[in-house]
Design a protein around this motif. Structure first.
Motif, PDB file in Angstrom:
ATOM      1  N   GLU A  87      88.313  28.450  65.063  1.00 32.22           N
ATOM      2  CA  GLU A  87      88.622  27.911  63.743  1.00 32.22           C
ATOM      3  C   GLU A  87      89.852  27.002  63.807  1.00 32.22           C
ATOM      4  O   GLU A  87      89.899  25.950  63.166  1.00 32.22           O
ATOM      5  N   ILE A  88      90.830  27.441  64.584  1.00 36.43           N
ATOM      6  CA  ILE A  88      92.043  26.634  64.740  1.00 36.43           C
ATOM      7  C   ILE A  88      91.720  25.311  65.412  1.00 36.43           C
ATOM      8  O   ILE A  88      92.221  24.249  65.012  1.00 36.43           O
ATOM      9  N   GLN A  89      90.837  25.371  66.428  1.00 33.15           N
ATOM     10  CA  GLN A  89      90.470  24.147  67.134  1.00 33.15           C
ATOM     11  C   GLN A  89      89.733  23.187  66.209  1.00 33.15           C
ATOM     12  O   GLN A  89      89.957  21.971  66.239  1.00 33.15           O
ATOM     13  N   VAL A  90      88.849  23.741  65.372  1.00 30.36           N
ATOM     14  CA  VAL A  90      88.145  22.907  64.394  1.00 30.36           C
ATOM     15  C   VAL A  90      89.147  22.276  63.434  1.00 30.36           C
ATOM     16  O   VAL A  90      89.065  21.090  63.105  1.00 30.36           O
ATOM     17  N   PHE A  91      90.115  23.077  62.990  1.00 33.01           N
ATOM     18  CA  PHE A  91      91.157  22.588  62.083  1.00 33.01           C
ATOM     19  C   PHE A  91      91.945  21.462  62.738  1.00 33.01           C
ATOM     20  O   PHE A  91      92.228  20.443  62.107  1.00 33.01           O
ATOM     21  N   VAL A  92      92.303  21.652  64.007  1.00 39.38           N
ATOM     22  CA  VAL A  92      93.069  20.631  64.734  1.00 39.38           C
ATOM     23  C   VAL A  92      92.265  19.343  64.857  1.00 39.38           C
ATOM     24  O   VAL A  92      92.796  18.237  64.666  1.00 39.38           O
ATOM     25  N   GLU A  93      90.963  19.469  65.153  1.00 34.22           N
ATOM     26  CA  GLU A  93      90.115  18.293  65.282  1.00 34.22           C
ATOM     27  C   GLU A  93      90.006  17.563  63.940  1.00 34.22           C
ATOM     28  O   GLU A  93      90.064  16.330  63.889  1.00 34.22           O
ATOM     29  N   ASP A  94      89.858  18.329  62.855  1.00 33.31           N
ATOM     30  CA  ASP A  94      89.805  17.720  61.527  1.00 33.31           C
ATOM     31  C   ASP A  94      91.114  17.007  61.210  1.00 33.31           C
ATOM     32  O   ASP A  94      91.127  15.922  60.618  1.00 33.31           O
ATOM     33  N   LEU A  95      92.216  17.645  61.592  1.00 34.40           N
ATOM     34  CA  LEU A  95      93.531  17.054  61.352  1.00 34.40           C
ATOM     35  C   LEU A  95      93.680  15.740  62.116  1.00 34.40           C
ATOM     36  O   LEU A  95      94.214  14.758  61.593  1.00 34.40           O
ATOM     37  N   LYS A  96      93.182  15.710  63.359  1.00 33.34           N
ATOM     38  CA  LYS A  96      93.238  14.481  64.157  1.00 33.34           C
ATOM     39  C   LYS A  96      92.438  13.367  63.488  1.00 33.34           C
ATOM     40  O   LYS A  96      92.869  12.214  63.430  1.00 33.34           O
ATOM     41  N   LYS A  97      91.250  13.732  62.967  1.00 25.18           N
ATOM     42  CA  LYS A  97      90.419  12.738  62.294  1.00 25.18           C
ATOM     43  C   LYS A  97      91.131  12.186  61.062  1.00 25.18           C
ATOM     44  O   LYS A  97      91.109  10.987  60.803  1.00 25.18           O
ATOM     45  N   LEU A  98      91.765  13.092  60.295  1.00 26.53           N
ATOM     46  CA  LEU A  98      92.483  12.660  59.102  1.00 26.53           C
ATOM     47  C   LEU A  98      93.656  11.745  59.460  1.00 26.53           C
ATOM     48  O   LEU A  98      93.930  10.764  58.761  1.00 26.53           O
ATOM     49  N   MET A  99      94.344  12.069  60.564  1.00 28.90           N
ATOM     50  CA  MET A  99      95.460  11.238  61.000  1.00 28.90           C
ATOM     51  C   MET A  99      94.971   9.858  61.431  1.00 28.90           C
ATOM     52  O   MET A  99      95.624   8.846  61.158  1.00 28.90           O
ATOM     53  N   ASP A 100      93.799   9.829  62.106  1.00 25.37           N
ATOM     54  CA  ASP A 100      93.224   8.538  62.496  1.00 25.37           C
ATOM     55  C   ASP A 100      92.869   7.726  61.252  1.00 25.37           C
ATOM     56  O   ASP A 100      93.110   6.512  61.201  1.00 25.37           O
ATOM     57  N   GLN A 101      92.272   8.415  60.258  1.00 26.59           N
ATOM     58  CA  GLN A 101      91.920   7.733  59.017  1.00 26.59           C
ATOM     59  C   GLN A 101      93.171   7.217  58.312  1.00 26.59           C
ATOM     60  O   GLN A 101      93.176   6.116  57.753  1.00 26.59           O
ATOM     61  N   LYS A 108      95.473  -1.111  56.879  1.00 27.59           N
ATOM     62  CA  LYS A 108      94.896  -1.904  55.793  1.00 27.59           C
ATOM     63  C   LYS A 108      95.952  -2.207  54.733  1.00 27.59           C
ATOM     64  O   LYS A 108      96.028  -3.325  54.209  1.00 27.59           O
ATOM     65  N   ILE A 109      96.758  -1.173  54.403  1.00 24.61           N
ATOM     66  CA  ILE A 109      97.819  -1.375  53.411  1.00 24.61           C
ATOM     67  C   ILE A 109      98.799  -2.437  53.898  1.00 24.61           C
ATOM     68  O   ILE A 109      99.208  -3.327  53.135  1.00 24.61           O
ATOM     69  N   GLU A 110      99.173  -2.361  55.179  1.00 26.35           N
ATOM     70  CA  GLU A 110     100.110  -3.343  55.735  1.00 26.35           C
ATOM     71  C   GLU A 110      99.520  -4.745  55.685  1.00 26.35           C
ATOM     72  O   GLU A 110     100.213  -5.704  55.352  1.00 26.35           O
ATOM     73  N   SER A 111      98.214  -4.844  55.998  1.00 21.65           N
ATOM     74  CA  SER A 111      97.557  -6.146  55.974  1.00 21.65           C
ATOM     75  C   SER A 111      97.545  -6.720  54.566  1.00 21.65           C
ATOM     76  O   SER A 111      97.887  -7.893  54.345  1.00 21.65           O
ATOM     77  N   HIS A 112      97.164  -5.881  53.582  1.00 19.26           N
ATOM     78  CA  HIS A 112      97.130  -6.340  52.196  1.00 19.26           C
ATOM     79  C   HIS A 112      98.536  -6.693  51.701  1.00 19.26           C
ATOM     80  O   HIS A 112      98.711  -7.660  50.942  1.00 19.26           O
ATOM     81  N   LEU A 113      99.516  -5.895  52.112  1.00 21.80           N
ATOM     82  CA  LEU A 113     100.891  -6.159  51.688  1.00 21.80           C
ATOM     83  C   LEU A 113     101.380  -7.499  52.225  1.00 21.80           C
ATOM     84  O   LEU A 113     102.018  -8.272  51.499  1.00 21.80           O
ATOM     85  N   ASN A 114     101.060  -7.784  53.495  1.00 18.98           N
ATOM     86  CA  ASN A 114     101.468  -9.062  54.085  1.00 18.98           C
ATOM     87  C   ASN A 114     100.816 -10.231  53.358  1.00 18.98           C
ATOM     88  O   ASN A 114     101.450 -11.267  53.120  1.00 18.98           O
TER      89      ASN A 114
END
Length: 201
Positions: A87-101, A108-114
């Motif tokens: 369960e912890i490993q699944v949580f860590v993988e989900d967290l990695k995906k969220l961090m990538d997102q 995208k925010i930086e691009s729009h801001l520029n």
């Protein structure tokens, strides 16, 4: 999910068998060579699996006796600990995906801001470029209203004020009739202001 090492999988499988009653407390488990054949691995892999189970108190290994089950409760605890680890490993993988997102969103925010900053820079520079144009005594604009001149349509500039006899009229009404020696404060590009000067000669 991260893959478990093969010896961990075997240790988990044996613990699960004990938990399900395939092996009872006090009962001897098959020898290492038999287990190696059963799982199709080397005796060394079996030794590591049994070492794990012995460390957590599921089995005991005795010289001349072999592998004996010592605690079903510890087997259950061991299996549950692996479930939690999963369960912890699944949580860590989900967290990695969220961090990538989040990184993608940040980019995208930086691009729009520029883009926005570039737009505002152009907009501000456009409106900060204010020039003065005086209506000459022979200008064709004399007697005409600002509406008649269609300044914005023709030049892209905006008359922000009209100075007459030293008095400034900001945001002049379109019906204002121009007079000789009026000074127009004009906001816009240098090219647009040059077009307006040509119109007012």
């Amino acid at each position: 999910m991260l893959e478990k090492a093969r010896y961990q999988e075997i240790a988990l499988d044996i613990a699960h068998a004990i938990m399900m009653g395939e092996y009872h407390e006090g009962v001897k488990i098959h020898g290492r060579s038999t287990l190696a054949g059963r799982y199709n691995v080397s005796p060394e892999t079996i030794r590591r699996a049994i070492a794990v189970l012995q460390t957590v108190g599921v089995v005991v290994v005795s010289q001349g006796v072999g592998i004996t089950v010592t605690s079903k409760a510890m087997a259950e605890k061991f299996v549950k600990s692996f479930d939690q680890k999963g369960e912890i490993q699944v949580f860590v993988e989900d967290l990695k995906k969220l961090m990538d997102q989040r990184r993608e969103i940040d980019l995208k925010i930086e691009s729009h801001l520029n883009k926005f900053l570039g737009y505002t820079d152009r907009l501000v520079s456009r409106w900060m470029d204010v020039g003065e144009i005086e209506i000459g005594k022979s200008s064709p604009a004399i007697g005409k209203t600002l509406r008649d001149l269609k300044v914005r349509e023709c030049t892209g500039t905006t008359i922000v004020a009209v100075v007459r006899n030293g008095l400034e009229q900001f945001s002049p009404d379109a019906s204002l009739v121009l007079q000789a020696e009026d000074v127009l404060l004009v906001a816009g590009s240098a090219e647009g202001q040059q077009k307006l000067r040509a119109m007012l000669k």
